[in-house]
Scaffold this motif. Structure first.
Motif, PDB file in Angstrom:
ATOM      1  N   ALA A  24       8.675  -6.806  -8.004  1.00 29.34           N
ATOM      2  CA  ALA A  24       9.818  -5.968  -7.994  1.00 29.34           C
ATOM      3  C   ALA A  24      10.107  -5.079  -6.711  1.00 29.34           C
ATOM      4  CB  ALA A  24      11.092  -5.156  -9.018  1.00 29.34           C
ATOM      5  N   ALA A  25       8.547  -4.116  -6.892  1.00 27.62           N
ATOM      6  CA  ALA A  25       8.617  -3.545  -5.539  1.00 27.62           C
ATOM      7  C   ALA A  25       8.120  -4.036  -3.970  1.00 27.62           C
ATOM      8  CB  ALA A  25       7.330  -2.433  -6.147  1.00 27.62           C
ATOM      9  N   LEU A  26       7.838  -5.367  -4.378  1.00 26.92           N
ATOM     10  CA  LEU A  26       7.159  -5.967  -3.110  1.00 26.92           C
ATOM     11  C   LEU A  26       8.830  -6.745  -2.401  1.00 26.92           C
ATOM     12  CD1 LEU A  26       3.669  -8.150  -4.833  1.00 26.92           C
ATOM     13  CD2 LEU A  26       4.212  -5.972  -3.285  1.00 26.92           C
ATOM     14  N   LEU A  27       9.613  -6.643  -3.221  1.00 30.43           N
ATOM     15  CA  LEU A  27      11.169  -7.358  -2.876  1.00 30.43           C
ATOM     16  C   LEU A  27      11.697  -6.459  -2.372  1.00 30.43           C
ATOM     17  CD1 LEU A  27      11.449 -10.183  -5.853  1.00 30.43           C
ATOM     18  CD2 LEU A  27      10.153 -10.186  -3.499  1.00 30.43           C
ATOM     19  N   VAL A  28      11.829  -5.113  -3.033  1.00 28.07           N
ATOM     20  CA  VAL A  28      12.602  -4.088  -2.114  1.00 28.07           C
ATOM     21  C   VAL A  28      12.791  -3.570  -0.682  1.00 28.07           C
ATOM     22  CG1 VAL A  28      12.671  -2.949  -3.351  1.00 28.07           C
ATOM     23  CG2 VAL A  28      10.765  -2.561  -2.794  1.00 28.07           C
TER      24      VAL A  28
ATOM     25  N   VAL B 125       0.674  -1.315  -0.098  1.00 31.87           N
ATOM     26  CA  VAL B 125       0.007  -0.129  -0.283  1.00 31.87           C
ATOM     27  C   VAL B 125       0.848   1.120   0.522  1.00 31.87           C
ATOM     28  CG1 VAL B 125      -1.506   1.151   0.884  1.00 31.87           C
ATOM     29  CG2 VAL B 125      -1.469  -1.455   1.090  1.00 31.87           C
ATOM     30  N   LEU B 126       1.639   1.290   0.518  1.00 30.72           N
ATOM     31  CA  LEU B 126       2.297   2.400   1.361  1.00 30.72           C
ATOM     32  C   LEU B 126       3.521   2.611  -0.160  1.00 30.72           C
ATOM     33  CD1 LEU B 126       3.996   1.957   4.375  1.00 30.72           C
ATOM     34  CD2 LEU B 126       2.593   3.260   4.016  1.00 30.72           C
ATOM     35  N   MET B 127       4.102   2.076  -1.450  1.00 32.10           N
ATOM     36  CA  MET B 127       4.391   1.844  -2.780  1.00 32.10           C
ATOM     37  C   MET B 127       3.594   2.110  -3.574  1.00 32.10           C
ATOM     38  SD  MET B 127       8.233   0.848  -2.785  1.00 32.10           S
ATOM     39  CE  MET B 127       8.665   0.036  -3.660  1.00 32.10           C
ATOM     40  N   LEU B 128       2.428   2.089  -3.413  1.00 35.95           N
ATOM     41  CA  LEU B 128       1.760   2.014  -4.392  1.00 35.95           C
ATOM     42  C   LEU B 128       1.242   3.989  -3.943  1.00 35.95           C
ATOM     43  CD1 LEU B 128      -0.943  -0.669  -4.896  1.00 35.95           C
ATOM     44  CD2 LEU B 128       0.884   0.008  -6.584  1.00 35.95           C
ATOM     45  N   LEU B 129       1.047   3.760  -2.776  1.00 34.04           N
ATOM     46  CA  LEU B 129       0.731   5.187  -2.704  1.00 34.04           C
ATOM     47  C   LEU B 129       1.969   6.155  -2.884  1.00 34.04           C
ATOM     48  CD1 LEU B 129      -0.712   5.519   0.784  1.00 34.04           C
ATOM     49  CD2 LEU B 129      -1.968   6.213  -1.354  1.00 34.04           C
TER      50      LEU B 129
END
Length: 305
Positions: free
Chosen positions: A81-85, A14-18
């Motif tokens: 990839a964003a889920l893995l950082v 959620v934070l990455m998408l925001l």
């Protein structure tokens, strides 16, 4: 896999998408102010995506199914990839499968999808843009892999979560290897997010497909900023046993570091805005060389070489 790890992973998504909704507008605004212009509104990119998502894409008559599938494949690769950082907490649900080599592969898959979509359009402009983007990644990817090797020597792992936790618990002090790896990855991040004058490899996209490419570009920006802070400024990240109090401390600190690194990227981009396209390969080559020097220093200091 604990309940806290699953909840932290969902909150991280959620934070990455925001952040992907806010950081591109913030970066454009900062760049404009640094160049003496007023700049667009903070949420202007998000408004553009919503407008484009309501439109049907227009494809060339001779386009193959690649042009229709590539935007979804590229966005899915960058989202994975964003889920893995690294996030605000160590030990998230997907942390065991996170690896710098895996991240490099996912980013290369997304770039390949862009290049294939550009080539499938069959235009000279698309072909040139695709060749330029893939050629640029031909230098950027080795720099990332060399940085992964350096972190493997320094911490014994190429997993970003393990690297961050190891450096966070290590004694503070000057580290020449990190000072060499940081500018190398910063240059790769600037090129990988498309913030320099490398051009877009998908000039023929429109409608929903263009929105997906732009959203992928925004998510790639957040991905790189989160990766840089997880590797080089991991302090304040909560450990799995920190509890609710640790989360409440780590979350605002993670957001603050994200904003600070975005400002750093904006300043670097403003200073390199006039970099000619033919000099991009030289900059990526220099980044790979600096990363190689960092790895060599680590081997020498460890007595391996």
């Amino acid at each position: 896999m604990t309940l806290a790890g699953i909840l932290a992973q969902l909150l991280h998504l959620v934070l990455m998408l925001l952040a992907a909704l806010l950081l591109p507008g913030l970066l454009r605004l900062l760049r404009a102010r640094l160049q003496g212009r007023h700049g667009p509104a903070l949420l202007q990119p998000a408004r553009d995506w919503l407008r484009l998502l309501r439109k049907q894409p227009v494809l060339a008559d001779h386009a193959s199914p690649v042009s229709s599938a590539a935007p979804y494949l590229g966005f899915a690769a960058v989202l994975a990839a964003a889920l893995l950082v690294p996030g605000f907490m160590h030990g998230m649900a997907l942390a065991p499968i996170s690896d710098l080599v895996v991240l490099a592969g996912l980013l290369l898959l997304a770039r390949a999808a862009e290049a294939l979509a550009a080539l499938d359009a069959g235009t000279a402009a698309g072909g040139r843009a695709a060749a330029r983007a893939m050629g640029q990644d031909g230098f950027a990817l080795p720099a990332l892999l060399l940085a992964a090797m350096g972190f493997a020597v320094l911490t014994g792992s190429t997993a970003p979560d393990v690297i961050g936790a190891t450096l966070q618990e290590a004694a503070l002090g000057p580290r020449l290897a990190l000072a060499l790896l940081l500018p190398a990855l910063l240059a790769v991040a600037l090129a990988g997010t498309g913030q320099l004058s490398s051009g877009s490899p998908v000039p023929e996209a429109s409608g929903r497909h263009l929105a997906l490419w732009e959203m992928q570009r925004a998510l790639r920006l957040v991905l790189w900023v989160a990766l840089l802070q997880g590797l080089f400024v991991p302090f304040g990240t909560a450990f799995p046993d920190a509890g609710l109090g640790g989360w409440l401390t780590a979350l605002p600190l993670w957001c603050a570091k994200l904003l600070l690194l975005t400002v750093v990227l904006a300043v670097a981009e403003a200073n390199l805005a006039r970099l000619r396209k033919r000099r991009m390969a030289e900059m990526m080559g220099a980044a790979a060389l600096v990363a190689l020097l960092g790895v060599a220093w680590l081997f020498l200091s460890a007595g391996v070489a």
